[in-house]
Design a protein around this motif. Structure first.
Motif, PDB file in Angstrom:
ATOM      1  N   UNK A 129       0.812  -1.210   0.000  1.00 14.64           N
ATOM      2  CA  UNK A 129       0.000   0.000   0.000  1.00 14.64           C
ATOM      3  C   UNK A 129       0.848   1.264   0.000  1.00 14.64           C
ATOM      4  N   UNK A 130       2.155   1.112  -0.085  1.00 15.75           N
ATOM      5  CA  UNK A 130       3.088   2.225  -0.280  1.00 15.75           C
ATOM      6  C   UNK A 130       2.868   3.385   0.673  1.00 15.75           C
ATOM      7  N   UNK A 131       2.864   3.093   1.951  1.00 16.11           N
ATOM      8  CA  UNK A 131       2.754   4.154   2.937  1.00 16.11           C
ATOM      9  C   UNK A 131       3.604   3.844   4.149  1.00 16.11           C
ATOM     10  N   UNK A 132       3.922   4.879   4.909  1.00 13.36           N
ATOM     11  CA  UNK A 132       4.656   4.727   6.162  1.00 13.36           C
ATOM     12  C   UNK A 132       3.672   4.950   7.306  1.00 13.36           C
ATOM     13  N   UNK A 133       3.498   3.928   8.154  1.00 12.22           N
ATOM     14  CA  UNK A 133       2.551   4.063   9.264  1.00 12.22           C
ATOM     15  C   UNK A 133       3.257   4.428  10.561  1.00 12.22           C
ATOM     16  N   UNK A 134       4.533   4.358  10.651  1.00  8.88           N
ATOM     17  CA  UNK A 134       5.413   4.531  11.797  1.00  8.88           C
ATOM     18  C   UNK A 134       5.071   3.507  12.873  1.00  8.88           C
ATOM     19  N   UNK A 135       5.830   3.467  13.930  1.00  4.59           N
ATOM     20  CA  UNK A 135       5.685   2.439  14.964  1.00  4.59           C
ATOM     21  C   UNK A 135       4.896   2.897  16.174  1.00  4.59           C
ATOM     22  N   UNK A 136       3.904   3.750  15.976  1.00  2.41           N
ATOM     23  CA  UNK A 136       3.118   4.283  17.091  1.00  2.41           C
ATOM     24  C   UNK A 136       2.502   3.180  17.934  1.00  2.41           C
ATOM     25  N   UNK A 137       2.316   3.486  19.173  1.00  6.29           N
ATOM     26  CA  UNK A 137       1.630   2.586  20.100  1.00  6.29           C
ATOM     27  C   UNK A 137       0.213   3.120  20.306  1.00  6.29           C
ATOM     28  N   UNK A 138      -0.572   2.427  21.094  1.00  9.29           N
ATOM     29  CA  UNK A 138      -1.923   2.901  21.364  1.00  9.29           C
ATOM     30  C   UNK A 138      -2.972   2.104  20.618  1.00  9.29           C
ATOM     31  N   UNK A 139      -2.712   0.835  20.401  1.00  4.34           N
ATOM     32  CA  UNK A 139      -3.688  -0.021  19.745  1.00  4.34           C
ATOM     33  C   UNK A 139      -3.358  -0.319  18.302  1.00  4.34           C
ATOM     34  N   UNK A 151       8.269   8.185   9.457  1.00  8.09           N
ATOM     35  CA  UNK A 151       7.198   9.030   9.963  1.00  8.09           C
ATOM     36  C   UNK A 151       5.939   8.748   9.161  1.00  8.09           C
ATOM     37  N   UNK A 152       4.797   8.790   9.824  1.00  7.56           N
ATOM     38  CA  UNK A 152       3.545   8.540   9.123  1.00  7.56           C
ATOM     39  C   UNK A 152       3.346   9.591   8.042  1.00  7.56           C
ATOM     40  N   UNK A 153       3.074   9.118   6.809  1.00  6.66           N
ATOM     41  CA  UNK A 153       2.780  10.025   5.707  1.00  6.66           C
ATOM     42  C   UNK A 153       1.296   9.902   5.347  1.00  6.66           C
ATOM     43  N   UNK A 154       0.866  10.616   4.327  1.00 13.24           N
ATOM     44  CA  UNK A 154      -0.559  10.619   3.947  1.00 13.24           C
ATOM     45  C   UNK A 154      -1.046   9.216   3.596  1.00 13.24           C
ATOM     46  N   UNK A 155      -0.237   8.469   2.840  1.00 11.98           N
ATOM     47  CA  UNK A 155      -0.635   7.096   2.497  1.00 11.98           C
ATOM     48  C   UNK A 155      -0.699   6.223   3.750  1.00 11.98           C
ATOM     49  N   UNK A 156       0.227   6.439   4.683  1.00 13.67           N
ATOM     50  CA  UNK A 156       0.197   5.700   5.947  1.00 13.67           C
ATOM     51  C   UNK A 156      -1.063   5.989   6.739  1.00 13.67           C
ATOM     52  N   UNK A 157      -1.501   7.241   6.725  1.00 11.07           N
ATOM     53  CA  UNK A 157      -2.751   7.603   7.404  1.00 11.07           C
ATOM     54  C   UNK A 157      -3.925   6.853   6.772  1.00 11.07           C
ATOM     55  N   UNK A 158      -3.923   6.741   5.456  1.00  7.37           N
ATOM     56  CA  UNK A 158      -4.999   6.028   4.764  1.00  7.37           C
ATOM     57  C   UNK A 158      -4.983   4.542   5.109  1.00  7.37           C
ATOM     58  N   UNK A 159      -3.783   3.975   5.249  1.00 11.81           N
ATOM     59  CA  UNK A 159      -3.677   2.567   5.645  1.00 11.81           C
ATOM     60  C   UNK A 159      -4.273   2.373   7.031  1.00 11.81           C
ATOM     61  N   UNK A 161      -6.437   4.292   8.543  1.00  9.59           N
ATOM     62  CA  UNK A 161      -7.886   4.501   8.444  1.00  9.59           C
ATOM     63  C   UNK A 161      -8.571   3.251   7.911  1.00  9.59           C
ATOM     64  N   UNK A 162      -7.976   2.597   6.925  1.00  5.40           N
ATOM     65  CA  UNK A 162      -8.532   1.359   6.377  1.00  5.40           C
ATOM     66  C   UNK A 162      -8.578   0.281   7.452  1.00  5.40           C
ATOM     67  N   UNK A 163      -7.524   0.185   8.267  1.00  2.03           N
ATOM     68  CA  UNK A 163      -7.466  -0.841   9.294  1.00  2.03           C
ATOM     69  C   UNK A 163      -8.595  -0.684  10.294  1.00  2.03           C
ATOM     70  N   UNK A 164      -8.937   0.535  10.622  1.00  2.53           N
ATOM     71  CA  UNK A 164     -10.014   0.732  11.597  1.00  2.53           C
ATOM     72  C   UNK A 164     -11.359   0.330  11.034  1.00  2.53           C
ATOM     73  N   UNK A 165     -11.504   0.287   9.715  1.00  5.34           N
ATOM     74  CA  UNK A 165     -12.734  -0.223   9.102  1.00  5.34           C
ATOM     75  C   UNK A 165     -12.925  -1.706   9.392  1.00  5.34           C
ATOM     76  N   UNK A 166     -11.801  -2.404   9.646  1.00  7.37           N
ATOM     77  CA  UNK A 166     -11.848  -3.854   9.784  1.00  7.37           C
ATOM     78  C   UNK A 166     -12.156  -4.319  11.199  1.00  7.37           C
ATOM     79  N   UNK A 167     -12.238  -3.408  12.146  1.00  3.34           N
ATOM     80  CA  UNK A 167     -12.462  -3.815  13.542  1.00  3.34           C
ATOM     81  C   UNK A 167     -13.884  -4.342  13.708  1.00  3.34           C
TER      82      UNK A 167
END
Length: 167
Positions: A129-139, A151-159, A161-167
């Protein structure tokens, strides 16, 4: 599946992998091929002239369980596992040489595919998905195992966001 395909099948056999999602494939069109070892490759290129596509390679044990295949820039295969329907989705988000409109269309299409999958189905998403999500904690480490990069970039933010759709 020629030389690289042979290497992939050998690796799948050694590691006892029954289903493998691949991206950045060089196969043109929307087809299926069977290798000599009985593995089946289902693949789709982004367009008929494109070679940057996606695919799913299935062991012969899983081939009879396939109920549906959808081939767009994101490709999914629906299979029955016992009494459970599982959707395996593979995607490749092109970056280099793509306009912002093309990138946005990819994410809209992916979102449309996700929304169309019934809530009672298990969804497995794999891809580049060509994005950087960084190693943040918090779930969020639940999704990336704490192995995020940069560092989280725009594509990483979209990734994310997509993951939270799957919960």
């Amino acid at each position: 599946m020629v030389v690289k395909g042979r290497e992939i099948v050998d690796m799948m056999q050694r590691r006892k992998i029954k289903a493998l999602c691949v991206q950045e494939t060089r196969w043109k069109g929307n087809k299926a091929k069977i290798s000599a070892e009985g593995y089946k490759l289902l693949y789709s290129s982004a367009s008929p002239e494109s070679r940057n596509g996606v695919g799913v390679i299935l062991h012969r044990e899983l081939q009879e369980e396939v109920c549906e295949v959808s081939r767009v820039r994101t490709m999914y295969v629906k299979m029955m596992f016992g009494r459970e329907m599982v959707t395996v989705l593979t995607a490749y988000a092109l970056q280099v040489g793509c306009s912002e409109d093309e990138k946005e269309k990819f994410w809209r299409d992916l979102d449309g595919v996700m929304v169309g999958i019934p809530e009672n189905e298990t969804v497995i998403v794999r891809g580049d998905l060509n994005g950087h999500v960084d190693g943040r904690k918090g779930g969020e480490e639940r999704w990336h195992g704490g192995w995020g990069y940069g560092e989280r970039n725009e594509e990483g933010r979209k990734i994310v966001d997509l993951q939270w759709l799957l919960i």
